[in-house]
Enzyme design. Structure first.
Site, PDB file in Angstrom:
ATOM      1  N   ASN A   8      -3.111   4.594   4.688  1.00 46.33           N
ATOM      2  CA  ASN A   8      -3.872   5.127   3.535  1.00 46.33           C
ATOM      3  C   ASN A   8      -3.449   4.428   2.211  1.00 46.33           C
ATOM      4  O   ASN A   8      -2.318   4.965   1.602  1.00 46.33           O
ATOM      5  CB  ASN A   8      -3.570   6.774   3.297  1.00 46.33           C
ATOM      6  CG  ASN A   8      -4.161   7.383   2.151  1.00 46.33           C
ATOM      7  OD1 ASN A   8      -5.053   6.729   1.379  1.00 46.33           O
ATOM      8  ND2 ASN A   8      -3.993   8.711   1.950  1.00 46.33           N
ATOM      9  N   TRP A   9      -4.340   3.525   1.708  1.00 40.67           N
ATOM     10  CA  TRP A   9      -3.586   2.792   0.522  1.00 40.67           C
ATOM     11  C   TRP A   9      -3.727   3.669  -0.725  1.00 40.67           C
ATOM     12  O   TRP A   9      -3.341   3.203  -1.797  1.00 40.67           O
ATOM     13  CB  TRP A   9      -4.701   1.607   0.399  1.00 40.67           C
ATOM     14  CG  TRP A   9      -4.411   0.475   1.493  1.00 40.67           C
ATOM     15  CD1 TRP A   9      -3.564   0.430   2.309  1.00 40.67           C
ATOM     16  CD2 TRP A   9      -5.151  -0.790   1.434  1.00 40.67           C
ATOM     17  NE1 TRP A   9      -3.550  -0.762   3.147  1.00 40.67           N
ATOM     18  CE2 TRP A   9      -4.586  -1.448   2.534  1.00 40.67           C
ATOM     19  CE3 TRP A   9      -5.899  -1.461   0.758  1.00 40.67           C
ATOM     20  CZ2 TRP A   9      -4.724  -2.814   2.781  1.00 40.67           C
ATOM     21  CZ3 TRP A   9      -6.402  -2.693   0.970  1.00 40.67           C
ATOM     22  CH2 TRP A   9      -5.798  -3.554   1.818  1.00 40.67           C
ATOM     23  N   LYS A  10      -4.507   4.643  -0.715  1.00 40.74           N
ATOM     24  CA  LYS A  10      -4.576   5.461  -1.819  1.00 40.74           C
ATOM     25  C   LYS A  10      -5.370   4.669  -2.960  1.00 40.74           C
ATOM     26  O   LYS A  10      -6.215   4.021  -2.491  1.00 40.74           O
ATOM     27  CB  LYS A  10      -3.299   6.120  -2.402  1.00 40.74           C
ATOM     28  CG  LYS A  10      -2.645   7.052  -0.975  1.00 40.74           C
ATOM     29  CD  LYS A  10      -1.559   7.686  -1.507  1.00 40.74           C
ATOM     30  CE  LYS A  10      -0.839   8.457  -0.286  1.00 40.74           C
ATOM     31  NZ  LYS A  10       0.370   9.304  -0.588  1.00 40.74           N
ATOM     32  N   HIS A  93      -6.762  15.496   2.243  1.00 40.35           N
ATOM     33  CA  HIS A  93      -5.530  14.909   1.764  1.00 40.35           C
ATOM     34  C   HIS A  93      -4.865  15.901   0.522  1.00 40.35           C
ATOM     35  O   HIS A  93      -5.377  16.388  -0.238  1.00 40.35           O
ATOM     36  CB  HIS A  93      -5.564  13.551   1.445  1.00 40.35           C
ATOM     37  CG  HIS A  93      -4.261  13.063   1.257  1.00 40.35           C
ATOM     38  ND1 HIS A  93      -3.461  13.170   0.208  1.00 40.35           N
ATOM     39  CD2 HIS A  93      -3.431  12.064   2.073  1.00 40.35           C
ATOM     40  CE1 HIS A  93      -2.261  12.529   0.312  1.00 40.35           C
ATOM     41  NE2 HIS A  93      -2.497  11.787   1.533  1.00 40.35           N
ATOM     42  N   GLU A  95      -3.300  15.103  -1.876  1.00 44.48           N
ATOM     43  CA  GLU A  95      -3.587  14.735  -3.180  1.00 44.48           C
ATOM     44  C   GLU A  95      -4.825  15.209  -3.759  1.00 44.48           C
ATOM     45  O   GLU A  95      -5.148  15.617  -4.844  1.00 44.48           O
ATOM     46  CB  GLU A  95      -3.223  13.243  -3.342  1.00 44.48           C
ATOM     47  CG  GLU A  95      -1.874  12.827  -3.428  1.00 44.48           C
ATOM     48  CD  GLU A  95      -1.742  11.576  -2.778  1.00 44.48           C
ATOM     49  OE1 GLU A  95      -2.381  10.748  -2.634  1.00 44.48           O
ATOM     50  OE2 GLU A  95      -0.292  11.439  -2.290  1.00 44.48           O
ATOM     51  N   GLU A 161       0.907  16.474   7.192  1.00 40.33           N
ATOM     52  CA  GLU A 161       1.690  15.876   6.124  1.00 40.33           C
ATOM     53  C   GLU A 161       2.303  16.928   5.125  1.00 40.33           C
ATOM     54  O   GLU A 161       1.705  17.477   4.495  1.00 40.33           O
ATOM     55  CB  GLU A 161       0.574  15.014   5.246  1.00 40.33           C
ATOM     56  CG  GLU A 161       0.020  13.880   6.122  1.00 40.33           C
ATOM     57  CD  GLU A 161      -0.509  12.913   5.002  1.00 40.33           C
ATOM     58  OE1 GLU A 161      -0.022  11.809   5.278  1.00 40.33           O
ATOM     59  OE2 GLU A 161      -1.000  12.987   4.316  1.00 40.33           O
ATOM     60  N   GLY A 167       5.518  10.289  -0.314  1.00 34.76           N
ATOM     61  CA  GLY A 167       5.837   9.478  -1.517  1.00 34.76           C
ATOM     62  C   GLY A 167       7.389   9.787  -2.091  1.00 34.76           C
ATOM     63  O   GLY A 167       7.667   9.177  -3.031  1.00 34.76           O
ATOM     64  N   SER A 203       6.428   9.481   4.151  1.00 34.91           N
ATOM     65  CA  SER A 203       7.449   8.732   4.113  1.00 34.91           C
ATOM     66  C   SER A 203       7.580   7.900   5.520  1.00 34.91           C
ATOM     67  O   SER A 203       8.769   7.620   6.010  1.00 34.91           O
ATOM     68  CB  SER A 203       8.723   9.446   3.773  1.00 34.91           C
ATOM     69  OG  SER A 203       8.385   9.876   2.487  1.00 34.91           O
ATOM     70  N   GLY A 224       1.488   5.949   4.023  1.00 30.73           N
ATOM     71  CA  GLY A 224       0.969   5.849   2.517  1.00 30.73           C
ATOM     72  C   GLY A 224       1.393   4.378   2.077  1.00 30.73           C
ATOM     73  O   GLY A 224       1.198   3.472   2.551  1.00 30.73           O
ATOM     74  N   GLY A 225       2.619   4.373   1.363  1.00 34.48           N
ATOM     75  CA  GLY A 225       3.204   3.327   0.506  1.00 34.48           C
ATOM     76  C   GLY A 225       3.577   2.267   1.535  1.00 34.48           C
ATOM     77  O   GLY A 225       3.258   1.091   1.336  1.00 34.48           O
TER      78      GLY A 225
HETATM   79  P1  13P Z   1       3.848   8.014   2.005  1.00 39.76           P
HETATM   80  O1  13P Z   1       3.664   7.283   3.388  1.00 39.76           O
HETATM   81  O2  13P Z   1       3.788   7.180   0.853  1.00 39.76           O
HETATM   82  O3  13P Z   1       4.692   9.015   1.878  1.00 39.76           O
HETATM   83  O4  13P Z   1       2.192   8.647   1.810  1.00 39.76           O
HETATM   84  C1  13P Z   1       1.811   9.616   2.915  1.00 39.76           C
HETATM   85  C2  13P Z   1       0.494   9.918   2.663  1.00 39.76           C
HETATM   86  O5  13P Z   1       0.216  10.560   1.717  1.00 39.76           O
HETATM   87  C3  13P Z   1      -0.526   9.308   3.619  1.00 39.76           C
HETATM   88  O6  13P Z   1      -1.775   9.862   3.907  1.00 39.76           O
END
Ligand code: 13P
Length: 241
Positions: A8-10, A93, A95, A161, A167, A203, A224-225
């Site tokens: 997930n590149w956000k 998600h 967010e 999650e 993050g 993470s 994510g990251g």
């Molecule tokens: P991180 O891997 O950056 O913690 O993000 C997780 C995430 O929100 C994937 O959707």
């Protein structure tokens, strides 16, 4: 059950980033038996990323509108995603829930809209830091209210999650992951008599991916990251064997 490695590149990327990412990842990527690799870039880059990756790497979306079409400025429908060869969409998600105030009910209507067009939904659930003492209650409520009536179970993936692990570099312990995954699996089994694919997110990095992927009840990861680095994402993809 196969393993899903989902990036997930956000809201990160640019045209040149996509070209570089796709080139590096394509050079490293070898399809692995029993594994599915899905990358979810921001919407404007879906077509370009899709065209630059091997067919075995699927490109997904991070959100979808609950309505089929019409006057919804700024929104993108499930039919449009399907038209652009997308077959997976992340919905709910944390967010979206926290920044954009998406309720379980709105999320459930997005799930309906996505599945109506044949999309597979990656439905996110998870507790915040303040809710940590009540994890099971929070997860049960999210499962009860984000999954709509008439759900197509073979087009549903759940991603657990814990919000406090997203993050932050603060990954849940393997015991916590197994405990929550067992709770979700049992809850879903009781409710729908089926074992749904269940991913962990929060993470996930190359250094912890193998341990997480080997946990009981973990059928993949939502990254994510670390998915922004094609080498790291490839290491995570390869860690699952
Ligand atoms: P991180 O891997 O950056 O913690 O993000 C997780 C995430 O929100 C994937 O959707």
């Amino acid at each position: 059950m196969k393993k899903y490695i989902v990036g997930n590149w956000k809201m990160n990327a640019s045209q040149s980033f996509v070209q570089r990412w796709a080139k590096t990842f394509s050079e490293l990527f070898v399809p692995l038996e029993g594994q599915e690799c899905i990358v979810c870039p921001p919407l404007p880059y879906i077509a370009c990323l899709s065209a630059s990756l091997p067919d075995a790497v699927r490109v997904g979306a991070q959100n979808v509108c609950e309505a089929p079409d019409g006057a919804f400025t700024g929104e993108v429908s499930a039919r449009m995603l399907k038209d652009c060869d997308v077959d997976h969409v992340i919905i709910g998600h944390s967010e979206r829930r926290s920044i954009y105030g998406e309720s379980n009910e709105l999320i459930a209507s997005k799930v309906v809209a996505a599945q109506k067009e044949g999309l597979t939904v990656i439905l996110c659930i998870g507790e915040t830091l303040e809710q940590r003492d009540d994890v099971e209650k929070v997860l049960a409520s999210q499962l009860d209210h984000s999954i709509p009536e008439g759900i197509v179970l073979d087009k549903l993936i759940i991603a657990y999650e814990p919000v406090w692990a997203i993050g932050t570099g603060q990954v849940a312990s393997l015991e916590d992951i197994e405990k929550s995954h067992k709770f979700i699996t049992d809850y879903v089994m009781k409710k729908f008599q089926v074992r749904l694919p269940l991913l962990y997110g929060g993470s996930v990095k190359p250094g912890n991916a193998a341990d997480i992927l080997n946990c009981d009840g973990v059928d993949g990861v939502l990254v994510g990251g670390a998915s922004l680095d094609p080498q790291d994402f490839h290491k995570i993809y390869s860690a699952s064997v």
